[in-house]
Write a protein that holds these residues in place. Structure first.
Motif, PDB file in Angstrom:
ATOM      1  N   ILE A 140       0.844  -1.187   0.000  1.00 17.41           N
ATOM      2  CA  ILE A 140       0.000   0.000   0.000  1.00 17.41           C
ATOM      3  C   ILE A 140       0.883   1.242   0.000  1.00 17.41           C
ATOM      4  CG2 ILE A 140      -2.018  -1.049   1.105  1.00 17.41           C
ATOM      5  CD1 ILE A 140      -1.085   0.075   3.746  1.00 17.41           C
ATOM      6  N   ARG A 141       0.360   2.308  -0.584  1.00 15.11           N
ATOM      7  CA  ARG A 141       1.089   3.577  -0.654  1.00 15.11           C
ATOM      8  C   ARG A 141       0.416   4.573   0.276  1.00 15.11           C
ATOM      9  NH1 ARG A 141       1.223   8.493  -3.060  1.00 15.11           N
ATOM     10  NH2 ARG A 141      -0.795   8.300  -4.042  1.00 15.11           N
ATOM     11  N   ILE A 142       1.203   5.128   1.180  1.00 16.49           N
ATOM     12  CA  ILE A 142       0.684   6.122   2.119  1.00 16.49           C
ATOM     13  C   ILE A 142       1.229   7.481   1.692  1.00 16.49           C
ATOM     14  CG2 ILE A 142       0.609   6.849   4.531  1.00 16.49           C
ATOM     15  CD1 ILE A 142       1.015   3.859   5.238  1.00 16.49           C
ATOM     16  N   ARG A 143       0.335   8.368   1.305  1.00 18.87           N
ATOM     17  CA  ARG A 143       0.768   9.671   0.784  1.00 18.87           C
ATOM     18  C   ARG A 143       1.331  10.569   1.880  1.00 18.87           C
ATOM     19  NH1 ARG A 143      -2.343  13.463  -3.539  1.00 18.87           N
ATOM     20  NH2 ARG A 143      -0.756  15.080  -3.642  1.00 18.87           N
ATOM     21  N   TYR A 144       0.705  10.556   3.057  1.00 19.33           N
ATOM     22  CA  TYR A 144       1.143  11.405   4.163  1.00 19.33           C
ATOM     23  C   TYR A 144       1.448  10.529   5.376  1.00 19.33           C
ATOM     24  CZ  TYR A 144      -1.356  14.676   1.160  1.00 19.33           C
ATOM     25  OH  TYR A 144      -1.801  15.385   0.067  1.00 19.33           O
ATOM     26  N   THR A 145       2.715  10.500   5.765  1.00 19.29           N
ATOM     27  CA  THR A 145       3.130   9.721   6.930  1.00 19.29           C
ATOM     28  C   THR A 145       3.723  10.671   7.957  1.00 19.29           C
ATOM     29  OG1 THR A 145       3.630   7.794   5.556  1.00 19.29           O
ATOM     30  CG2 THR A 145       4.617   7.858   7.753  1.00 19.29           C
ATOM     31  N   GLY A 146       3.247  10.543   9.200  1.00 14.90           N
ATOM     32  CA  GLY A 146       3.781  11.374  10.261  1.00 14.90           C
ATOM     33  C   GLY A 146       5.132  10.892  10.727  1.00 14.90           C
ATOM     34  N   PHE A 147       5.194   9.653  11.196  1.00 14.26           N
ATOM     35  CA  PHE A 147       6.423   9.079  11.745  1.00 14.26           C
ATOM     36  C   PHE A 147       6.541   7.627  11.304  1.00 14.26           C
ATOM     37  CE2 PHE A 147       4.957  12.262  14.743  1.00 14.26           C
ATOM     38  CZ  PHE A 147       6.102  12.950  15.098  1.00 14.26           C
ATOM     39  N   GLU A 148       7.714   7.236  10.844  1.00 15.29           N
ATOM     40  CA  GLU A 148       8.015   5.818  10.669  1.00 15.29           C
ATOM     41  C   GLU A 148       8.626   5.350  11.978  1.00 15.29           C
ATOM     42  OE1 GLU A 148      10.311   4.821   7.231  1.00 15.29           O
ATOM     43  OE2 GLU A 148       8.764   5.562   5.864  1.00 15.29           O
ATOM     44  N   ILE A 149       8.064   4.292  12.545  1.00 21.27           N
ATOM     45  CA  ILE A 149       8.533   3.807  13.840  1.00 21.27           C
ATOM     46  C   ILE A 149       8.891   2.325  13.740  1.00 21.27           C
ATOM     47  CG2 ILE A 149       7.191   5.530  15.131  1.00 21.27           C
ATOM     48  CD1 ILE A 149       5.174   3.299  15.841  1.00 21.27           C
ATOM     49  N   PRO A 150       9.735   1.849  14.650  1.00 20.08           N
ATOM     50  CA  PRO A 150      10.049   0.415  14.670  1.00 20.08           C
ATOM     51  C   PRO A 150       8.804  -0.394  15.032  1.00 20.08           C
ATOM     52  CG  PRO A 150      11.536   1.655  16.111  1.00 20.08           C
ATOM     53  CD  PRO A 150      10.470   2.594  15.665  1.00 20.08           C
ATOM     54  N   ASP A 151       8.913  -1.687  14.868  1.00 26.56           N
ATOM     55  CA  ASP A 151       7.795  -2.584  15.163  1.00 26.56           C
ATOM     56  C   ASP A 151       7.655  -2.766  16.681  1.00 26.56           C
ATOM     57  OD1 ASP A 151       5.675  -4.257  14.866  1.00 26.56           O
ATOM     58  OD2 ASP A 151       6.824  -5.955  14.100  1.00 26.56           O
ATOM     59  N   LEU A 152       7.245  -1.688  17.349  1.00 24.34           N
ATOM     60  CA  LEU A 152       7.029  -1.655  18.795  1.00 24.34           C
ATOM     61  C   LEU A 152       5.535  -1.556  19.070  1.00 24.34           C
ATOM     62  CD1 LEU A 152       9.532   1.238  19.565  1.00 24.34           C
ATOM     63  CD2 LEU A 152       9.972  -1.190  19.937  1.00 24.34           C
ATOM     64  N   PHE A 153       5.119  -1.970  20.250  1.00 20.67           N
ATOM     65  CA  PHE A 153       3.738  -1.736  20.652  1.00 20.67           C
ATOM     66  C   PHE A 153       3.694  -0.372  21.336  1.00 20.67           C
ATOM     67  CE2 PHE A 153      -0.007  -1.965  23.350  1.00 20.67           C
ATOM     68  CZ  PHE A 153      -0.946  -2.270  22.382  1.00 20.67           C
ATOM     69  N   VAL A 154       2.848   0.515  20.809  1.00 22.04           N
ATOM     70  CA  VAL A 154       2.760   1.881  21.313  1.00 22.04           C
ATOM     71  C   VAL A 154       1.337   2.219  21.728  1.00 22.04           C
ATOM     72  CG1 VAL A 154       4.760   2.744  20.034  1.00 22.04           C
ATOM     73  CG2 VAL A 154       2.518   2.768  18.947  1.00 22.04           C
ATOM     74  N   ILE A 155       1.240   3.147  22.685  1.00 14.39           N
ATOM     75  CA  ILE A 155      -0.059   3.649  23.124  1.00 14.39           C
ATOM     76  C   ILE A 155       0.033   5.156  23.304  1.00 14.39           C
ATOM     77  CG2 ILE A 155      -0.705   1.503  24.304  1.00 14.39           C
ATOM     78  CD1 ILE A 155      -0.155   3.071  26.974  1.00 14.39           C
ATOM     79  N   GLY A 156      -1.138   5.766  23.434  1.00 14.08           N
ATOM     80  CA  GLY A 156      -1.239   7.205  23.647  1.00 14.08           C
ATOM     81  C   GLY A 156      -1.677   7.904  22.381  1.00 14.08           C
ATOM     82  N   TYR A 157      -2.101   9.158  22.528  1.00 13.52           N
ATOM     83  CA  TYR A 157      -2.546   9.982  21.416  1.00 13.52           C
ATOM     84  C   TYR A 157      -3.561   9.222  20.544  1.00 13.52           C
ATOM     85  CZ  TYR A 157      -2.324  13.839  18.097  1.00 13.52           C
ATOM     86  OH  TYR A 157      -2.646  14.911  17.291  1.00 13.52           O
ATOM     87  N   GLY A 158      -4.476   8.525  21.225  1.00 12.64           N
ATOM     88  CA  GLY A 158      -5.543   7.800  20.540  1.00 12.64           C
ATOM     89  C   GLY A 158      -5.370   6.297  20.518  1.00 12.64           C
ATOM     90  N   LEU A 159      -4.150   5.816  20.627  1.00 11.34           N
ATOM     91  CA  LEU A 159      -3.890   4.375  20.590  1.00 11.34           C
ATOM     92  C   LEU A 159      -4.015   3.795  21.995  1.00 11.34           C
ATOM     93  CD1 LEU A 159      -1.997   5.793  18.266  1.00 11.34           C
ATOM     94  CD2 LEU A 159      -1.228   3.469  18.006  1.00 11.34           C
ATOM     95  N   ASP A 160      -4.484   2.557  22.074  1.00 13.43           N
ATOM     96  CA  ASP A 160      -4.785   1.986  23.384  1.00 13.43           C
ATOM     97  C   ASP A 160      -4.157   0.620  23.593  1.00 13.43           C
ATOM     98  OD1 ASP A 160      -7.525  -0.188  23.347  1.00 13.43           O
ATOM     99  OD2 ASP A 160      -6.634   0.598  21.520  1.00 13.43           O
ATOM    100  N   TYR A 161      -4.248   0.192  24.825  1.00 14.76           N
ATOM    101  CA  TYR A 161      -3.983  -1.189  25.209  1.00 14.76           C
ATOM    102  C   TYR A 161      -5.165  -1.626  26.060  1.00 14.76           C
ATOM    103  CZ  TYR A 161      -2.116  -5.253  27.635  1.00 14.76           C
ATOM    104  OH  TYR A 161      -1.953  -6.521  28.139  1.00 14.76           O
ATOM    105  N   LYS A 162      -5.932  -2.590  25.557  1.00 18.54           N
ATOM    106  CA  LYS A 162      -7.128  -3.100  26.236  1.00 18.54           C
ATOM    107  C   LYS A 162      -8.057  -1.963  26.659  1.00 18.54           C
ATOM    108  CE  LYS A 162      -5.053  -7.364  27.984  1.00 18.54           C
ATOM    109  NZ  LYS A 162      -4.773  -8.175  29.174  1.00 18.54           N
ATOM    110  N   GLY A 163      -8.220  -0.988  25.747  1.00 18.30           N
ATOM    111  CA  GLY A 163      -9.151   0.115  25.967  1.00 18.30           C
ATOM    112  C   GLY A 163      -8.602   1.265  26.788  1.00 18.30           C
ATOM    113  N   GLN A 164      -7.410   1.170  27.302  1.00 20.26           N
ATOM    114  CA  GLN A 164      -6.830   2.211  28.156  1.00 20.26           C
ATOM    115  C   GLN A 164      -5.671   2.918  27.451  1.00 20.26           C
ATOM    116  OE1 GLN A 164      -8.056   2.874  31.434  1.00 20.26           O
ATOM    117  NE2 GLN A 164      -9.671   1.570  30.629  1.00 20.26           N
ATOM    118  N   GLY A 165      -5.453   4.167  27.820  1.00 19.01           N
ATOM    119  CA  GLY A 165      -4.303   4.923  27.342  1.00 19.01           C
ATOM    120  C   GLY A 165      -4.570   5.843  26.165  1.00 19.01           C
TER     121      GLY A 165
END
Length: 177
Positions: A140-165
């Motif tokens: 897939i082609r993403i026209r606008y990318t904010g940050f390329e990140i490693p394959d880590l599990f991340v939370i915050g700024y909308g992203l969650d873990y089991k509904g939290q964060g």
């Protein structure tokens, strides 16, 4: 360091860096779509903060609509995509920008591109705040990318873990301590 449910997380990307990058992305969208009207199609739940902030920076006429897909269980993608809230906007002949929080394997995005593409939009592009290039399995082609990140599990700024964060103002990465 913070604890969410049974996992520990440490700061990864600051709120200031997130907002600065989102504003840069909004400026690029304004320039690329000058003179046009957009349909912003936000993917719930994770994109809600990103969608809100990027829409504040977009000065073009726009509509906003939402879809909700599920492909995660805990900290891992299941590889199966389920549509929980479907597309309810006529997209034929319109310029559509999918706003996504994170693209990792790309399976959900590939599914959504097929779904939206079948509506015959005038154009179809993706804005994703985070991309995990090492986890990507779909072409897939993403026209606008904010940050390329490693394959880590991340939370915050909308992203969650089991509904939290989701309400955390910066991005955190999972850590052992």
């Amino acid at each position: 360091m913070i604890k969410i449910n049974d996992l520990f997380f440490k700061p990864f990307i600051s709120e200031e860096d997130l907002i600065n990058r989102v504003n840069q992305m909004a400026r690029a969208i304004n320039e690329d779509y000058k003179g046009k009207s957009l349909v912003i199609l936000a993917v719930l739940n994770g994109s809600f903060m990103f969608m809100s902030d990027i829409c504040k920076g977009i000065t073009l006429p726009m509509e906003v609509s939402f879809v909700k897909l599920a492909s995660y269980s805990g900290t891992q993608s299941t590889g199966n995509v389920r549509e929980l809230v479907g597309l309810d906007t006529d997209l034929e002949g319109k310029d559509v920008l999918i706003v996504e929080d994170i693209v990792d394997t790309g399976k959900s995005m590939s599914y959504l591109l097929d779904l939206v593409g079948s509506s015959n939009p005038a154009s179809l592009e993706i804005a994703s705040l985070f991309l995990k290039p090492n986890a990507l399995k779909e072409n897939i082609r993403i026209r606008y990318t904010g940050f390329e990140i490693p394959d880590l599990f991340v939370i915050g700024y909308g992203l969650d873990y089991k509904g939290q964060g989701r309400n955390l103002r910066q991005l955190y990465q999972k850590t052992e301590f």
